[in-house]
Design a protein around this motif. Structure first.
Motif, PDB file in Angstrom:
ATOM      1  N   VAL A  59      15.122 -10.535  20.931  1.00 22.47           N
ATOM      2  CA  VAL A  59      14.690  -9.178  21.268  1.00 22.47           C
ATOM      3  C   VAL A  59      15.025  -8.217  20.122  1.00 22.47           C
ATOM      4  N   GLU A  60      16.176  -8.375  19.516  1.00 23.65           N
ATOM      5  CA  GLU A  60      16.553  -7.519  18.396  1.00 23.65           C
ATOM      6  C   GLU A  60      15.612  -7.717  17.205  1.00 23.65           C
ATOM      7  N   ILE A  61      15.263  -8.949  16.919  1.00 26.51           N
ATOM      8  CA  ILE A  61      14.336  -9.224  15.805  1.00 26.51           C
ATOM      9  C   ILE A  61      12.964  -8.636  16.106  1.00 26.51           C
ATOM     10  N   LEU A  62      12.483  -8.820  17.321  1.00 29.58           N
ATOM     11  CA  LEU A  62      11.172  -8.270  17.695  1.00 29.58           C
ATOM     12  C   LEU A  62      11.185  -6.739  17.674  1.00 29.58           C
ATOM     13  N   GLY A  63      12.283  -6.140  18.133  1.00 30.21           N
ATOM     14  CA  GLY A  63      12.393  -4.683  18.099  1.00 30.21           C
ATOM     15  C   GLY A  63      12.398  -4.148  16.681  1.00 30.21           C
ATOM     16  N   ALA A  64      13.107  -4.818  15.783  1.00 30.62           N
ATOM     17  CA  ALA A  64      13.121  -4.415  14.376  1.00 30.62           C
ATOM     18  C   ALA A  64      11.718  -4.494  13.789  1.00 30.62           C
ATOM     19  N   THR A  65      11.009  -5.525  14.152  1.00 33.32           N
ATOM     20  CA  THR A  65       9.626  -5.670  13.698  1.00 33.32           C
ATOM     21  C   THR A  65       8.759  -4.545  14.258  1.00 33.32           C
ATOM     22  N   GLY A  66       9.029  -4.157  15.511  1.00 26.87           N
ATOM     23  CA  GLY A  66       8.284  -3.073  16.147  1.00 26.87           C
ATOM     24  C   GLY A  66       8.540  -1.712  15.525  1.00 26.87           C
ATOM     25  N   LEU A  67       9.665  -1.551  14.862  1.00 24.16           N
ATOM     26  CA  LEU A  67       9.930  -0.289  14.170  1.00 24.16           C
ATOM     27  C   LEU A  67       9.190  -0.196  12.843  1.00 24.16           C
ATOM     28  N   VAL A  68       8.896  -1.344  12.241  1.00 32.13           N
ATOM     29  CA  VAL A  68       8.342  -1.348  10.887  1.00 32.13           C
ATOM     30  C   VAL A  68       6.835  -1.615  10.850  1.00 32.13           C
ATOM     31  N   LEU A  69       6.388  -2.660  11.527  1.00 35.62           N
ATOM     32  CA  LEU A  69       4.987  -3.071  11.383  1.00 35.62           C
ATOM     33  C   LEU A  69       3.948  -2.079  11.907  1.00 35.62           C
ATOM     34  N   PRO A  70       4.086  -1.516  13.104  1.00 32.96           N
ATOM     35  CA  PRO A  70       3.037  -0.601  13.564  1.00 32.96           C
ATOM     36  C   PRO A  70       2.778   0.589  12.646  1.00 32.96           C
ATOM     37  N   PRO A  71       3.805   1.314  12.180  1.00 37.16           N
ATOM     38  CA  PRO A  71       3.477   2.413  11.268  1.00 37.16           C
ATOM     39  C   PRO A  71       2.982   1.932   9.909  1.00 37.16           C
ATOM     40  N   LEU A  72       3.403   0.746   9.514  1.00 35.42           N
ATOM     41  CA  LEU A  72       2.989   0.213   8.222  1.00 35.42           C
ATOM     42  C   LEU A  72       1.514  -0.206   8.239  1.00 35.42           C
ATOM     43  N   THR A  73       1.093  -0.804   9.351  1.00 35.70           N
ATOM     44  CA  THR A  73      -0.282  -1.300   9.445  1.00 35.70           C
ATOM     45  C   THR A  73      -1.237  -0.336  10.130  1.00 35.70           C
ATOM     46  N   GLY A  74      -0.694   0.602  10.926  1.00 35.84           N
ATOM     47  CA  GLY A  74      -1.550   1.504  11.690  1.00 35.84           C
ATOM     48  C   GLY A  74      -2.072   0.876  12.964  1.00 35.84           C
ATOM     49  N   ILE A  75      -1.651  -0.338  13.273  1.00 37.94           N
ATOM     50  CA  ILE A  75      -2.076  -1.042  14.479  1.00 37.94           C
ATOM     51  C   ILE A  75      -1.041  -0.809  15.579  1.00 37.94           C
ATOM     52  N   ALA A  76      -1.488  -0.345  16.717  1.00 36.87           N
ATOM     53  CA  ALA A  76      -0.648  -0.091  17.894  1.00 36.87           C
ATOM     54  C   ALA A  76       0.574   0.768  17.567  1.00 36.87           C
ATOM     55  N   PRO A  77       0.369   1.978  17.049  1.00 38.93           N
ATOM     56  CA  PRO A  77       1.506   2.826  16.679  1.00 38.93           C
ATOM     57  C   PRO A  77       2.389   3.241  17.861  1.00 38.93           C
ATOM     58  N   SER A  78       1.888   3.109  19.073  1.00 37.90           N
ATOM     59  CA  SER A  78       2.704   3.460  20.241  1.00 37.90           C
ATOM     60  C   SER A  78       3.849   2.469  20.456  1.00 37.90           C
ATOM     61  N   LEU A  79       3.790   1.325  19.793  1.00 35.52           N
ATOM     62  CA  LEU A  79       4.891   0.365  19.912  1.00 35.52           C
ATOM     63  C   LEU A  79       6.154   0.831  19.194  1.00 35.52           C
ATOM     64  N   THR A  80       6.002   1.715  18.234  1.00 34.44           N
ATOM     65  CA  THR A  80       7.158   2.163  17.460  1.00 34.44           C
ATOM     66  C   THR A  80       8.163   2.940  18.307  1.00 34.44           C
ATOM     67  N   PRO A  81       7.736   4.005  19.025  1.00 37.70           N
ATOM     68  CA  PRO A  81       8.729   4.668  19.882  1.00 37.70           C
ATOM     69  C   PRO A  81       9.191   3.764  21.021  1.00 37.70           C
ATOM     70  N   ALA A  82       8.336   2.852  21.472  1.00 33.22           N
ATOM     71  CA  ALA A  82       8.743   1.916  22.526  1.00 33.22           C
ATOM     72  C   ALA A  82       9.872   1.008  22.034  1.00 33.22           C
ATOM     73  N   ALA A  83       9.790   0.561  20.790  1.00 34.66           N
ATOM     74  CA  ALA A  83      10.853  -0.269  20.220  1.00 34.66           C
ATOM     75  C   ALA A  83      12.146   0.525  20.114  1.00 34.66           C
ATOM     76  N   ALA A  84      12.053   1.773  19.692  1.00 33.87           N
ATOM     77  CA  ALA A  84      13.252   2.609  19.572  1.00 33.87           C
ATOM     78  C   ALA A  84      13.855   2.895  20.948  1.00 33.87           C
ATOM     79  N   ILE A  85      13.027   3.123  21.954  1.00 36.05           N
ATOM     80  CA  ILE A  85      13.521   3.316  23.324  1.00 36.05           C
ATOM     81  C   ILE A  85      14.209   2.040  23.800  1.00 36.05           C
TER      82      ILE A  85
END
Length: 119
Positions: free
Chosen positions: A52-78
């Motif tokens: 879960v920690e690895i997936l969350g870290a990925t969720g903080l970086v990949l969505p804003p980097l790629t522009g795909i599913a940007p709503s996952l970024t605040p979800a990962a931080a939450i």
């Protein structure tokens, strides 16, 4: 704001990616010196927590980097705020009462949520 997000979220992602990788790949004996609570958690739960920690870290970086599913970024931080709330509870119910790092990670994740909503 973009630079601030990348600094805060990047550091948070690095921490969680490292921590998650340790939990997934190391034995209890190897983790015990740095994580006194590992004996109170079943090994499969520890592995899931690391994943879960690895997936969350990925969720903080990949969505804003790629522009795909940007709503996952605040979800990962939450998710990291909730994860740290559980971590604080685990530390306080055991004999290990050191929660300063957990409080700092909670605050950093909260700042990341705020910055992510402004991307």
């Amino acid at each position: 704001m973009n630079i601030a997000y990348w600094i805060v979220a990047g550091l948070l992602a690095l921490f969680y990616f490292y921590s998650g990788t340790l939990k997934v790949s190391r034995s209890r004996d190897q983790l015990r010196p740095m994580m006194a609570w590992v004996d109170r958690v079943p090994l499969p739960a520890l592995r899931v927590l690391g994943t879960v920690e690895i997936l969350g870290a990925t969720g903080l970086v990949l969505p804003p980097l790629t522009g795909i599913a940007p709503s996952l970024t605040p979800a990962a931080a939450i998710g990291f705020v909730l994860l740290q709330a559980g971590a604080i509870a685990v530390h306080l119910t055991g004999e290990d009462r050191r929660i300063v790092l957990n409080v700092g990670l909670t605050a950093t994740a909260a700042v990341t949520i705020r910055l992510a909503t402004r991307l």
